[in-house]
Design an enzyme around this catalytic site. Structure first.
Site, mmCIF file in Angstrom:
data_model
loop_
_atom_site.group_PDB
_atom_site.id
_atom_site.type_symbol
_atom_site.label_atom_id
_atom_site.label_comp_id
_atom_site.label_asym_id
_atom_site.label_seq_id
_atom_site.Cartn_x
_atom_site.Cartn_y
_atom_site.Cartn_z
ATOM 1 C CB CYS A 43 -28.637 -53.322 -89.788
ATOM 2 S SG CYS A 43 -27.415 -52.489 -90.775
ATOM 3 C CE LYS A 52 -28.085 -43.595 -90.092
ATOM 4 N NZ LYS A 52 -28.362 -44.448 -88.924
ATOM 5 N N GLY A 177 -32.556 -40.411 -77.489
ATOM 6 C CA GLY A 177 -31.422 -41.308 -77.727
ATOM 7 C C GLY A 177 -31.013 -41.237 -79.191
ATOM 8 C CB ILE A 179 -33.830 -44.402 -82.580
ATOM 9 C CG1 ILE A 179 -33.003 -45.684 -82.762
ATOM 10 C CG2 ILE A 179 -35.061 -44.399 -83.488
ATOM 11 C CD1 ILE A 179 -33.768 -46.978 -82.571
ATOM 12 C CB ALA A 259 -37.152 -43.293 -80.535
ATOM 13 C CG ASP A 301 -29.494 -55.467 -81.034
ATOM 14 O OD1 ASP A 301 -28.301 -55.192 -81.240
ATOM 15 O OD2 ASP A 301 -30.430 -54.845 -81.558
ATOM 16 C CB ALA A 309 -25.202 -53.205 -87.361
ATOM 17 C CG HIS A 433 -2.671 -30.498 -97.716
ATOM 18 N ND1 HIS A 433 -3.380 -29.937 -96.672
ATOM 19 C CD2 HIS A 433 -2.493 -29.528 -98.642
ATOM 20 C CE1 HIS A 433 -3.608 -28.657 -96.956
ATOM 21 N NE2 HIS A 433 -3.079 -28.390 -98.136
HETATM 22 P P1 NAD Z 1 -31.858 -45.286 -76.337
HETATM 23 O O1 NAD Z 1 -31.908 -46.135 -75.139
HETATM 24 O O2 NAD Z 1 -30.555 -44.918 -76.929
HETATM 25 O O3 NAD Z 1 -32.645 -43.908 -76.062
HETATM 26 C C1 NAD Z 1 -33.968 -43.860 -75.572
HETATM 27 C C2 NAD Z 1 -34.150 -42.598 -74.787
HETATM 28 O O4 NAD Z 1 -35.531 -42.493 -74.407
HETATM 29 C C3 NAD Z 1 -33.329 -42.564 -73.504
HETATM 30 O O5 NAD Z 1 -32.489 -41.434 -73.531
HETATM 31 C C4 NAD Z 1 -34.396 -42.507 -72.396
HETATM 32 O O6 NAD Z 1 -33.999 -41.720 -71.301
HETATM 33 C C5 NAD Z 1 -35.599 -41.886 -73.119
HETATM 34 N N1 NAD Z 1 -36.917 -42.205 -72.519
HETATM 35 C C6 NAD Z 1 -37.377 -43.403 -72.090
HETATM 36 N N2 NAD Z 1 -38.652 -43.285 -71.612
HETATM 37 C C7 NAD Z 1 -39.009 -41.982 -71.741
HETATM 38 C C8 NAD Z 1 -40.187 -41.231 -71.433
HETATM 39 N N3 NAD Z 1 -41.284 -41.795 -70.912
HETATM 40 N N4 NAD Z 1 -40.202 -39.902 -71.698
HETATM 41 C C9 NAD Z 1 -39.120 -39.311 -72.243
HETATM 42 N N5 NAD Z 1 -37.980 -39.968 -72.568
HETATM 43 C C10 NAD Z 1 -37.913 -41.298 -72.322
HETATM 44 O O7 NAD Z 1 -32.781 -46.031 -77.403
HETATM 45 P P2 NAD Z 1 -33.029 -45.766 -78.947
HETATM 46 O O8 NAD Z 1 -32.688 -44.368 -79.350
HETATM 47 O O9 NAD Z 1 -34.424 -46.248 -79.151
HETATM 48 O O10 NAD Z 1 -31.977 -46.729 -79.648
HETATM 49 C C11 NAD Z 1 -31.965 -48.135 -79.376
HETATM 50 C C12 NAD Z 1 -30.605 -48.724 -79.627
HETATM 51 O O11 NAD Z 1 -30.293 -48.747 -81.009
HETATM 52 C C13 NAD Z 1 -29.496 -47.957 -78.916
HETATM 53 O O12 NAD Z 1 -28.663 -48.853 -78.224
HETATM 54 C C14 NAD Z 1 -28.734 -47.328 -80.041
HETATM 55 O O13 NAD Z 1 -27.336 -47.215 -79.750
HETATM 56 C C15 NAD Z 1 -28.979 -48.266 -81.213
HETATM 57 N N6 NAD Z 1 -28.918 -47.482 -82.455
HETATM 58 C C16 NAD Z 1 -27.703 -47.087 -82.919
HETATM 59 C C17 NAD Z 1 -27.614 -46.286 -84.050
HETATM 60 C C18 NAD Z 1 -26.273 -45.849 -84.543
HETATM 61 O O14 NAD Z 1 -25.277 -46.416 -84.141
HETATM 62 N N7 NAD Z 1 -26.200 -44.813 -85.384
HETATM 63 C C19 NAD Z 1 -28.761 -45.867 -84.682
HETATM 64 C C20 NAD Z 1 -29.982 -46.266 -84.171
HETATM 65 C C21 NAD Z 1 -30.047 -47.073 -83.055
#
Ligand code: NAD
Length: 448
Positions: A43, A52, A177, A179, A259, A301, A309, A433
């Site tokens: 984090c 961020k 996703g 990230i 990602a 995790d 986090a 307001h």
């Molecule tokens: P994720 O699982 O959220 O997303 C990964 C994406 O990659 C999925 O949508 C999946 O379908 C896609 N994917 C997988 N293999 C693929 C391929 N070969 N080709 C194309 N697409 C493919 O994972 P992430 O984005 O890496 O995040 C990891 C974790 O970290 C998540 O649980 C997320 O909630 C958490 N996170 C949260 C925040 C936040 O709260 N702001 C920020 C960053 C990460």
């Protein structure tokens, strides 16, 4: 007095581990916090905070174009990514320094090294054994490296965050996703060409379609190209091959970032020696955050519950209460979640899809951000707030927002859902307001 060195040993100093260590001290428990890298975990060092900081800086760049109307003319501005990267590092450094200071001041023993369970009460670190009554595992996760041919031609989010310059213009991001999309926005806001390839039919699973419609506007404005139902098969040095509608397509890039999820850090930490059962890539826990071994808890995790986090920190608190003998069960019914794209997406409670799937009868109210005075005058009038509630008694069931500042507004909804409050309670509460928070009240009023 027990014969152990400590009341509690915590393995991993991410937000789950270090916050729990501090709370242990508040309850007068002796605690040892073991960390192989830097305190703050993913984090603070490689996740939420540095991303961020980059999002903040890159968004400022896009706002320059809005200043003319305010009478501010910015002639010949320059942008230097190395300075933004240094800014990010300085923020991370300051926060990490604060955490280190708090740990020291409160009397947490911090040991640098890779900790491994020797038995259910002993952890070995730097060839030394230390023992505790209770052990909390909080070892977090790392970027998952998918078995895609040529994956070595791509970088992970960890590597992205260490870049000191950003000369490459044409980026492919594999995975839409959280990230992938947050980094797509950093790059898009910095004027880079970005293509996101997502395997599923939609990006950001869990976010309702009506919110994604709004997000698509900013995606388009930044020129980010999102290709869904695109499965990446191979990554070469300058191009990626993906299957789309049963055809193999290619897309060239200067830089590719992958990602596609995160892998829990549970290998090599001595689970077998301590008799802890693992379930594929996670450690199962009961509602008290206990593993199958009575005095060993797991949080964050590695529990495979939610990779957030704030959930890790919450779980640490629950584990601590149980260590203190105050039987407490974890409750995940109200977990707010924020995605820091522009505008920020924030959700809590059940989504429209979940309500429908569960067969729950619900009503919906929504309110456009552009109708709010403060949002409009701040040039942040894009987005919407959608609230799902029971038509029977008005109880709020869920909320999805896309709005600047939604990450702050979502707390009101979390408190409402947690306490089974209805739209009437929010609608009749005086909100200051002019504030963006009035959007929530206005939306609720529409249902009363
Ligand atoms: P994720 O699982 O959220 O997303 C990964 C994406 O990659 C999925 O949508 C999946 O379908 C896609 N994917 C997988 N293999 C693929 C391929 N070969 N080709 C194309 N697409 C493919 O994972 P992430 O984005 O890496 O995040 C990891 C974790 O970290 C998540 O649980 C997320 O909630 C958490 N996170 C949260 C925040 C936040 O709260 N702001 C920020 C960053 C990460």
């Amino acid at each position: 007095m027990s014969d152990y060195n400590y009341d509690v040993i915590i393995l991993g100093a991410g937000p789950g581990g270090y916050e729990t260590a501090l709370k242990c001290r508040r309850h007068d428990l002796s605690v040892c916090l073991i960390e192989k890298d830097q305190v703050g975990g993913t984090c603070l060092n490689r996740g939420c905070i540095p991303t961020k900081a980059l999002l903040y800086g890159s968004e400022k760049l896009t706002e320059l174009g809005n200043l003319e109307v305010l009478g501010i003319t910015v002639d010949g501005y320059r942008f230097d990514y190395s300075k933004l990267a240094a800014y990010k590092d300085s923020v991370v450094g300051k926060l990490r320094g604060n955490v280190e200071m708090m740990l020291k001041k409160s009397g947490v023993s911090v040991v640098k090294g890779f900790g491994r369970l020797k038995d259910s009460h002993t952890v070995t670190v730097n060839d030394e054994d230390m023992t505790a009554d209770n052990i909390i595992l909080a070892t977090g996760s790392s970027p998952f490296i998918p078995p895609i041919k040529g994956i070595e031609n791509a970088i992970s989010s960890d590597q992205f965050l260490t870049l000191e310059s950003l000369d490459d213009d044409n980026w492919v991001i594999v995975g839409g996703g959280v990230i992938g999309m947050e980094i797509a926005f950093v790059l898009g806001q910095l004027g880079k060409q970005v293509t996101v390839l997502e395997m599923m039919p939609s990006i950001l699973p869990g976010v309702d379609a009506s919110i994604l419609k709004w997000l698509n506007r900013s995606i388009k404005k930044l020129g980010i190209k999102v290709i869904t139902s695109a499965r990446v098969e191979q990554i070469d040095s300058n191009s990626v091959s993906y299957t789309y509608k049963d055809k193999l397509e290619t897309k060239e890039f200067d830089r590719c970032l992958v990602a596609t999820g995160r892998k829990n850090n549970i290998d090599g930490i001595g689970l077998e020696e301590a008799g802890i059962i693992r379930e594929r890539n996670r450690i199962p826990v009961d509602e008290h955050l206990r593993t199958n071994v009575e005095n060993i808890y797991a949080i964050g995790d590695i529990t495979g519950i939610k990779q957030l986090a704030h959930v890790a920190t919450y779980q640490g608190n629950v584990a601590l209460m149980n260590i203190l003998g105050k039987k407490t069960a974890a409750d995940y019914s109200v977990v707010p979640s924020c995605i820091f794209v522009t505008p920020t997406i924030s959700t809590v409670g059940l989504s429209e899809k979940e309500l429908t799937e569960k067969g729950i009868v619900f009503s919906t109210v929504s309110y456009n951000v552009g109708a709010n005075g403060k949002a409009l005058l701040s040039q942040k009038g894009e987005g919407t707030v959608i609230i799902y509630y029971s038509p029977e008694n008005g109880e709020i069931l869920g909320c999805q927002m896309i709005a600047d500042g939604s990450s702050e507004m979502i707390n009101e909804l979390s408190l409402a859902i947690k306490n089974k409050l209805g739209i009437r309670e929010i609608a009749t509460l005086i909100h200051p307001h002019p504030t963006v928070g009035e959007i929530v009240k206005e939306a609720c009023e529409k249902g009363c």
